[in-house]
Design a protein around this motif. Structure first.
Motif, short mmCIF file in Angstrom:
data_model
loop_
_atom_site.label_atom_id
_atom_site.label_comp_id
_atom_site.label_asym_id
_atom_site.label_seq_id
_atom_site.Cartn_x
_atom_site.Cartn_y
_atom_site.Cartn_z
N ILE A 107 1.32 8.91 1.86
CA ILE A 107 2.12 7.79 1.38
C ILE A 107 1.25 6.60 1.01
CG2 ILE A 107 2.47 6.75 3.67
CD1 ILE A 107 5.33 6.14 2.87
N ARG A 108 0.03 6.55 1.49
CA ARG A 108 -0.86 5.42 1.26
C ARG A 108 -1.38 5.40 -0.18
NH1 ARG A 108 -4.26 2.87 5.30
NH2 ARG A 108 -5.81 1.51 4.32
N THR A 109 -1.33 4.24 -0.82
CA THR A 109 -1.89 4.07 -2.16
C THR A 109 -3.39 4.34 -2.12
OG1 THR A 109 -0.24 2.37 -2.65
CG2 THR A 109 -2.17 2.48 -4.08
N PHE A 110 -3.87 5.17 -3.04
CA PHE A 110 -5.29 5.51 -3.05
C PHE A 110 -6.14 4.25 -3.20
CE2 PHE A 110 -9.23 6.80 -5.18
CZ PHE A 110 -9.69 7.75 -4.29
N GLY A 111 -7.05 4.05 -2.26
CA GLY A 111 -7.94 2.90 -2.31
C GLY A 111 -7.38 1.63 -1.72
N GLY A 126 0.79 -1.23 0.00
CA GLY A 126 0.00 0.00 0.00
C GLY A 126 0.82 1.27 0.00
N ILE A 127 2.07 1.21 -0.48
CA ILE A 127 2.95 2.38 -0.52
C ILE A 127 2.93 3.00 -1.93
CG2 ILE A 127 5.29 3.24 -0.23
CD1 ILE A 127 4.02 2.34 2.38
N ARG A 128 2.29 4.12 -2.07
CA ARG A 128 2.21 4.87 -3.33
C ARG A 128 1.93 3.95 -4.52
NH1 ARG A 128 2.83 10.11 -2.18
NH2 ARG A 128 4.28 10.74 -0.54
N ASN A 129 2.84 3.99 -5.53
CA ASN A 129 2.59 3.19 -6.74
C ASN A 129 3.24 1.82 -6.69
OD1 ASN A 129 5.24 4.21 -6.90
ND2 ASN A 129 5.25 4.05 -9.14
N LEU A 130 3.81 1.45 -5.55
CA LEU A 130 4.51 0.17 -5.45
C LEU A 130 3.53 -0.98 -5.22
CD1 LEU A 130 7.58 1.08 -3.19
CD2 LEU A 130 7.53 0.79 -5.68
N LYS A 131 3.79 -2.08 -5.91
CA LYS A 131 3.06 -3.30 -5.64
C LYS A 131 3.62 -3.93 -4.35
CE LYS A 131 1.00 -2.77 -9.61
NZ LYS A 131 -0.39 -2.26 -9.66
N PRO A 132 2.83 -4.75 -3.65
CA PRO A 132 3.35 -5.39 -2.43
C PRO A 132 4.65 -6.15 -2.73
CG PRO A 132 0.99 -5.74 -2.61
CD PRO A 132 1.42 -5.11 -3.91
N LYS A 183 11.29 4.06 -7.64
CA LYS A 183 12.55 3.95 -6.88
C LYS A 183 12.51 4.81 -5.61
CE LYS A 183 15.19 5.52 -10.17
NZ LYS A 183 14.11 5.92 -11.10
N THR A 184 12.07 6.06 -5.76
CA THR A 184 12.02 6.95 -4.60
C THR A 184 10.99 6.45 -3.58
OG1 THR A 184 12.69 8.83 -5.97
CG2 THR A 184 11.66 9.33 -3.87
N SER A 185 9.90 5.89 -4.07
CA SER A 185 8.88 5.33 -3.16
C SER A 185 9.45 4.17 -2.35
CB SER A 185 7.66 4.87 -3.95
OG SER A 185 7.04 5.96 -4.61
N PHE A 186 10.36 3.42 -2.94
CA PHE A 186 11.03 2.34 -2.21
C PHE A 186 11.82 2.90 -1.03
CE2 PHE A 186 14.43 -0.63 -1.34
CZ PHE A 186 13.82 -1.88 -1.43
N GLY A 230 -2.39 5.05 8.85
CA GLY A 230 -3.79 5.18 9.21
C GLY A 230 -4.71 4.95 8.03
N ASN A 231 -6.00 5.11 8.26
CA ASN A 231 -7.00 4.84 7.23
C ASN A 231 -7.23 6.01 6.28
OD1 ASN A 231 -7.58 2.24 8.21
ND2 ASN A 231 -8.91 3.09 9.81
N THR A 232 -6.52 7.13 6.53
CA THR A 232 -6.66 8.29 5.66
C THR A 232 -5.36 8.49 4.89
OG1 THR A 232 -5.82 9.88 7.27
CG2 THR A 232 -8.16 9.30 7.41
N LEU A 233 -5.29 9.58 4.12
CA LEU A 233 -4.08 9.88 3.38
C LEU A 233 -3.02 10.54 4.25
CD1 LEU A 233 -5.50 11.17 -0.01
CD2 LEU A 233 -4.48 8.96 0.48
N SER A 234 -3.29 10.68 5.53
CA SER A 234 -2.30 11.28 6.43
C SER A 234 -1.07 10.40 6.53
CB SER A 234 -2.92 11.48 7.82
OG SER A 234 -1.92 11.86 8.74
N GLU A 235 0.10 11.06 6.65
CA GLU A 235 1.33 10.31 6.78
C GLU A 235 1.54 9.77 8.19
OE1 GLU A 235 1.22 13.37 5.57
OE2 GLU A 235 1.75 13.18 3.46
N ALA A 236 0.77 10.26 9.18
CA ALA A 236 0.97 9.84 10.55
C ALA A 236 0.67 8.36 10.71
CB ALA A 236 0.07 10.65 11.48
N PRO A 237 1.55 7.59 11.37
CA PRO A 237 1.32 6.16 11.50
C PRO A 237 0.22 5.86 12.50
CG PRO A 237 3.28 6.79 12.71
CD PRO A 237 2.81 8.01 11.98
#
Length: 345
Positions: free
Chosen positions: A60-64, A10-16, A36-39, A89-96
């Protein structure tokens, strides 16, 4: 301490992915926008609980995505394995939403494409740089800064309310300001001792670099100066003389003022390296995230800086457009968000 295994979803455009990492240099290569930068951001999020990208990049969360987490298995010099996990978290917030206590020795440092801002950006960035390092090297510094912030806030509230009655906050405020300034200047001096030596070998830093400390107030006369500026502080509603005005400059003997973008990037990277050296001595303990090192740097300077990073860091994650001709421990290819290990020939 190094990352032996890294898992994320669930990190940006990265697949699991679920990868075994090398204990030295890990090279992540691929085209622009591949991920690469997302990694690197996933590892940064694991350590800091937030992202190093600006607000324009969004969360940082992948949309959806149903889940967003980064998990790792850390190994120390004795072979002890420590499992850690950060859950977004469950929102687009970066806070864990969920975090783990960081084991002693787990330290991540970042060299991004915007690191030049440490030299040519606002003074606040340089104060944060010093404070972040001091927080990790001086056990009581975090508590000291909380005390200073609270006292400064109380004095400013008193000023905004009309500053009636005796200046009851001044003595405590002066003592805290002096202690903060002593810590900061001592750390800056320690950086200065190592900066000239480390920078002298680079052609872009001919003659070596040095730091000039710019105090936000005169420590010896601060109490008298606060009384002298009482009327002006009351009018503006806050205390003008404070550690929040301190700064430092990076100076080169053979050029006045700021250098080019490449020179400033080189200087900022060297600041990160000497800060790591001040904190850990000759021990190679930090994990380094290095994004797009060659951008705006001559190939010779980029190679020299990479060697410094490899000498200082225990484990390095380096991004590149193509596989580099360096001694790589593990090689990973990123394409359309898919991270795969490539077997070295």
């Amino acid at each position: 301490m190094w990352i032996r295994r890294l898992q994320a979803e669930g990190i940006r455009n990265l697949k699991p992915f679920d990868l075994e990492c090398g204990s030295s240099l890990n090279l992540i290569y691929g085209g622009n926008g591949a991920g690469k930068t997302s990694f690197l951001e996933a590892i940064y999020f694991l350590h800091r609980g937030n992202t190093f990208r600006g607000k324009k990049a969004g969360g940082i969360r992948t949309f959806g995505a149903e889940r967003c987490f980064v998990q790792c298995w850390l190994e120390d010099q004795n072979g002890f394995v420590w499992r850690g996990k950060q859950v977004c978290g469950n929102t687009l917030s970066e806070a864990p939403q969920e975090s783990f206590p960081k084991p002693r020795g787990f330290m991540v440092r970042l060299i991004s494409d915007s690191i030049y801002q440490l030299v040519e950006g606002s003074p606040e960035l340089r104060r944060r740089f010093i404070d972040w390092n001091l927080f990790h090297v001086e056990p009581g510094y975090g508590k000291l800064m909380r005390q200073y912030r609270r006292t400064a806030s109380q004095r400013n509230a008193w000023l905004r309310a009309g500053a009636w009655g005796p200046a009851v906050w001044d003595q405590h405020y002066v003592a805290l300001c002096r202690r903060v300034e002593q810590y900061r200047q001592a750390f800056c001096d320690a950086l200065n001792e190592r900066l000239a030596d480390m920078s002298s070998g680079l052609a872009v830093c001919e003659g070596g670099l040095k730091l000039k400390w710019l105090a936000g107030f005169n420590s010896e006369t601060l109490e008298v100066d606060l009384q002298r500026m009482h009327a002006a502080d009351k009018k503006r509603g806050f205390t003008f003389l404070s550690p929040d005005r301190t700064d430092f400059q990076v100076l080169a003997p053979k050029r006045p003022g700021l250098g080019s973008r490449g020179e400033n990037k080189t200087a900022a990277i060297l600041l990160q390296l000497v800060a790591s050296r001040v904190m850990s001595g000759d021990n190679r303990t930090d994990i380094w995230l290095v994004d797009d090192l060659g951008s705006e740097l001559a190939a010779e300077n980029a190679q020299s800086l990479l060697q410094h990073i490899l000498q200082q860091g225990q484990q390095v994650f380096l991004t590149a457009l193509k596989p580099e001709t360096v001694d790589v421990g593990r090689l990973f290819h990123v394409e359309q968000g898919i991270v795969q290990e490539k077997i070295l020939a």
